[in-house]
Design a protein around this motif. Structure first.
Motif, mmCIF file in Angstrom:
data_model
loop_
_atom_site.group_PDB
_atom_site.id
_atom_site.type_symbol
_atom_site.label_atom_id
_atom_site.label_comp_id
_atom_site.label_asym_id
_atom_site.label_seq_id
_atom_site.Cartn_x
_atom_site.Cartn_y
_atom_site.Cartn_z
ATOM 1 N N LEU A 76 0.839 -1.198 0.000
ATOM 2 C CA LEU A 76 0.000 0.000 0.000
ATOM 3 C C LEU A 76 0.873 1.247 0.000
ATOM 4 O O LEU A 76 1.877 1.303 0.717
ATOM 5 N N GLU A 94 -6.635 -2.680 -2.311
ATOM 6 C CA GLU A 94 -6.855 -1.263 -2.552
ATOM 7 C C GLU A 94 -8.314 -1.085 -2.940
ATOM 8 O O GLU A 94 -8.792 -1.743 -3.872
ATOM 9 N N GLY A 140 -6.779 1.510 1.849
ATOM 10 C CA GLY A 140 -5.992 0.292 1.811
ATOM 11 C C GLY A 140 -6.359 -0.569 3.003
ATOM 12 O O GLY A 140 -6.579 -0.056 4.107
#
Length: 170
Positions: A76, A94, A140
């Motif tokens: 992330l 995501e 995330g």
């Protein structure tokens, strides 16, 4: 045989009549719904919960649920800077909403949820707001093992949901 200019006139007249008939048939509620959907939806919160067979992420919205993509990623990063998001995990998702914003027209944040949160559920280990940039809002999510998930929208109030499956914990 019909002359080509005559065909063009008939086609134009038919199109005009059809358009006039359709525009008068649109109810006022549809016009209001169209106006509402032209405004960018606002992301106002993110929350989570553990259940016997799944962990759940909920993203609360004002307006409508925009397009959303949920994608496994190797790590992330924060949108814009590209800096790593400090969430422990081996697997990541995501969650990207578009069009969406987590701020109003004056630039003030509308998002009241956590920016970076360690979580200790069966599967979900962390959640972060990773971006609010040019019509995209990105989150995330971190996991220790591969997440098997399903997504859907709920309405009244508007929200987007990610359920992550796990073994029964009862």
């Amino acid at each position: 045989m019909i002359h080509p200019p005559f065909r063009r006139i008939v086609a134009l007249a038919s199109g005009a009549l059809l358009a006039a008939g359709l525009s008068s048939a649109v109810p006022a509620s549809a016009a209001i719904a169209t106006r509402t959907q032209n405004q960018t939806p606002l992301v106002v919160n993110a929350r989570w919960g553990g259940h016997p067979t799944y962990d759940r992420i909920v993203i609360d919205l004002q307006g409508f649920v925009p397009g959303v993509s949920v994608t496994p990623v190797p790590h992330l990063v924060y949108d814009g800077s590209g800096k790593p998001v400090p969430l422990a995990g081996k697997h990541f998702l995501e969650i990207r909403l578009n069009p969406a914003a987590a701020h109003d027209d004056a630039g003030h944040s509308t998002y009241q949820g956590p920016r970076l949160q360690k979580i200790n559920l069966s599967k979900l280990k962390g959640l972060a707001l990773t971006g609010d940039f040019e019509g995209y809002v990105t989150f995330g999510a971190a996991f220790d093992t591969v997440p098997y998930y399903r997504t859907f929208s709920l309405h009244s109030p508007e929200r987007f949901v990610v359920d992550i499956a796990h073994q029964n914990q009862c």
